[in-house]
Design a protein around this motif. Structure first.
Motif, PDB file in Angstrom:
ATOM      1  N   PRO A  10     149.208  56.435   6.330  1.00  0.00           N
ATOM      2  CA  PRO A  10     150.291  55.811   5.548  1.00  0.00           C
ATOM      3  C   PRO A  10     151.650  55.948   6.240  1.00  0.00           C
ATOM      4  N   ALA A  11     151.896  57.079   6.871  1.00  0.00           N
ATOM      5  CA  ALA A  11     153.194  57.279   7.523  1.00  0.00           C
ATOM      6  C   ALA A  11     153.403  56.252   8.635  1.00  0.00           C
ATOM      7  N   ARG A  52     153.834  52.704   7.302  1.00  0.00           N
ATOM      8  CA  ARG A  52     155.164  52.529   6.744  1.00  0.00           C
ATOM      9  C   ARG A  52     156.230  52.420   7.852  1.00  0.00           C
ATOM     10  N   TYR A  58     155.968  61.511   6.036  1.00  0.00           N
ATOM     11  CA  TYR A  58     156.876  60.393   5.732  1.00  0.00           C
ATOM     12  C   TYR A  58     156.079  59.327   4.983  1.00  0.00           C
ATOM     13  N   PRO A  59     156.593  58.646   3.971  1.00  0.00           N
ATOM     14  CA  PRO A  59     157.965  58.723   3.456  1.00  0.00           C
ATOM     15  C   PRO A  59     158.165  59.753   2.336  1.00  0.00           C
ATOM     16  N   ASN A  60     157.167  60.612   2.103  1.00  0.00           N
ATOM     17  CA  ASN A  60     157.391  61.600   1.054  1.00  0.00           C
ATOM     18  C   ASN A  60     158.329  62.709   1.514  1.00  0.00           C
ATOM     19  N   ASP A  85     154.712  49.338  -1.470  1.00  0.00           N
ATOM     20  CA  ASP A  85     153.670  50.172  -0.856  1.00  0.00           C
ATOM     21  C   ASP A  85     153.042  51.108  -1.885  1.00  0.00           C
ATOM     22  N   PHE A  86     153.901  51.735  -2.682  1.00  0.00           N
ATOM     23  CA  PHE A  86     153.411  52.694  -3.670  1.00  0.00           C
ATOM     24  C   PHE A  86     152.654  51.957  -4.768  1.00  0.00           C
ATOM     25  N   GLY A 110     147.682  61.545   1.664  1.00  0.00           N
ATOM     26  CA  GLY A 110     148.417  60.288   1.771  1.00  0.00           C
ATOM     27  C   GLY A 110     148.340  59.481   0.486  1.00  0.00           C
ATOM     28  N   ASN A 144     149.716  61.370  -2.742  1.00  0.00           N
ATOM     29  CA  ASN A 144     151.174  61.461  -2.781  1.00  0.00           C
ATOM     30  C   ASN A 144     151.821  60.097  -3.026  1.00  0.00           C
ATOM     31  N   TYR A 145     151.151  59.015  -2.624  1.00  0.00           N
ATOM     32  CA  TYR A 145     151.673  57.688  -2.943  1.00  0.00           C
ATOM     33  C   TYR A 145     151.584  57.431  -4.447  1.00  0.00           C
ATOM     34  N   ALA A 205     154.395  59.337  -5.903  1.00  0.00           N
ATOM     35  CA  ALA A 205     155.662  58.655  -5.614  1.00  0.00           C
ATOM     36  C   ALA A 205     155.843  57.463  -6.550  1.00  0.00           C
ATOM     37  N   PHE A 264     160.806  63.823  -4.085  1.00  0.00           N
ATOM     38  CA  PHE A 264     159.431  64.281  -4.111  1.00  0.00           C
ATOM     39  C   PHE A 264     159.408  65.795  -4.266  1.00  0.00           C
TER      40      PHE A 264
END
Lengths: 191, 259
Positions: free
Chosen positions: A7-8, A11, A66-68, B119-120, B147, B150-151, B154, B192
């Motif tokens: 995902p990082a 993104r 990222y992006p967390n 994206d989220f 991943g 956490n999305y 978010a 976060f």
């Protein structure tokens, strides 16, 4: 797992595409060759401010979080500013406790650009600059002009300075969550 | 750069320290555990008040599932509980997916950029839609994948903030010290890893239309753990256990124990 696109990285590629298609004024940025997790950027000093005409270089270092999690952003060029430390790191809430995953690279860079002329003297990273900003604006601006001039001249030397942060002693930050060496390769082909 | 470092970047040091602590927690607990007996909590407390309260809950909630304590536990546990509910009530899933879509429109209306919010949203929509023909086990893996998990967190944070920003009059009276809703969200919702408190829970449960029952295992007076449903008066679909600073999932007797 490590060969699939994380995902990082996904993104970051999106951020890159966005920045190319719709670049904000006075900002440039791109990942370094073969490593989407490390970016170089340039912020031009806003017009009508003491930073005008400056071209300040930065590095942005991302982790798989990222992006967390916010990237580590540092000026490579010397920047004389109340909220910029001597090592180039920046005291800005959105890069620290107010980071949100909805921010992106464009947002980070434009926030830093606005910070240049709107310092926050209450959280000084450079005490002298903060004091001069409050008490002797003329001298403050003179020192800012010095770093503006420097920003065009010392390109080559500064390129080499970049790796310095590795030897700061506290390697637990960058070291531990940095990329695994093999994680760098796969994404280059995906572009 | 050569004048020495009389001023060190403390923020960076503090953040590195916090990262180290988080990493330690991460290595000791999965994001979402398997189901376990609620009575295992007894071993964690020597205090008679807590022991009494735990015992009082065992009939109503014999099973539980632990959530990693990383500041995102309410959002993650609640999302997991919702997924379990719709895995067991697949006929109601399309309605929930539609609600999710509406929350995305709301996020855009609240001023979040489509470019990052989508994206989220897409991750959440895609993962929950899997429940149409996949079992909860598939989503259990999702919730334990850093991943994806956490999305989801978010996005739930985004929905919470968007709901507050689009219902300012409902929330402003509860903010202290003249803080604006936007400032509250920037401090206590968007970042976060910042704990979820009562106001955020109200906002999120209202936005998603899924009520939650919370059992409070804290130092408040009484021999039983107090329970509250949020939003008030609705039938709860998700049951959580609150311990100061932390949330886990609880299961009533015919436990929906998938793993």
């Amino acid at each position: 797992m490590s060969s699939s696109i994380t995902p990082a990285r996904k993104r970051l590629m999106k951020d890159f595409k966005r920045l190319q298609e719709d670049p904000p004024q006075g900002i440039m940025g791109a990942p370094v060759e073969n490593d989407i997790m490390t970016w170089h950027a340039v912020i031009f000093g806003p017009e009508g401010t003491p930073f005008e005409d400056g071209a300040f270089k930065l590095t942005l270092t991302f982790t798989e979080d990222y992006p967390n999690k916010a990237p580590v952003v540092k000026f490579v060029s010397r920047v004389y500013h109340p909220n910029v430390y001597k090592d180039g790191s920046i005291c800005l809430d959105i890069l620290q406790n107010k980071w949100s995953p909805t921010y992106n690279i464009t947002g980070i860079l434009t926030s830093i650009q606005s910070l240049l002329d709107e310092p926050n003297p209450n959280s000084p990273a450079n005490a002298e600059a903060a004091q001069l900003y409050r008490e002797n604006r003329r001298e403050y601006e003179r020192k800012v002009r010095d770093c503006v001039e420097e920003s065009w001249s010392s390109d080559e030397e500064e390129e080499e300075d970049e790796d310095e942060d590795g030897q700061d002693g506290d390697d637990d930050d960058d070291g531990a969550d940095g990329d695994a060496p093999d994680a760098d390769k796969p994404d280059a082909a995906e572009q | 750069m050569s004048e020495g470092k009389d001023e060190v970047n403390r923020d960076q040091e503090i953040m590195a320290q916090m990262d180290a602590i988080k990493k330690e927690v991460a290595e000791s607990a999965p994001l979402m555990s398997d189901v376990m007996d609620t009575s295992t909590l007894l071993a964690e407390y020597g205090d008679p008040l807590f022991t009494t309260k735990i015992k009082s809950m065992l009939d109503a909630f014999p099973k539980m599932r632990k959530t990693r304590g990383d500041g995102n536990c309410f959002y993650r546990a609640y999302a997991y509980g919702i997924a379990e509910h719709f895995a067991a009530h697949k006929d109601k899933l399309p309605g929930f997916l539609e609600t999710l879509k509406q929350t995305f429109d709301m996020a855009l209306a609240a001023g979040y950029p489509e470019f990052t919010a989508e994206d989220f949203y897409e991750t959440v929509q895609e993962q929950f839609a899997r429940l149409k023909d996949e079992p909860m086990e598939a989503l259990h893996a999702t919730f334990n994948d850093d991943g994806l998990s956490n999305y989801i967190v978010a996005y739930f944070r985004l929905v919470t903030a968007a709901h507050m920003k689009t219902h300012v009059d409902d929330f402003l009276p509860f903010l202290e010290g003249g803080e604006t809703v936007a400032a509250f969200c920037a401090r206590a919702v968007d970042p976060f890893g910042v704990d979820c408190e009562h106001l955020q829970i109200i906002a999120l449960t209202q936005a998603l239309g899924v009520a939650v029952n919370i059992a409070y295992l804290d130092r408040s007076a009484g021999e039983t753990a107090a329970q509250h449903v949020i939003p008030d008066g609705q039938e709860p679909l998700v049951f959580l256990l609150y311990r100061p600073g932390h949330y886990d999932i609880l299961y009533p007797p015919p436990a929906v124990a998938h793993t």
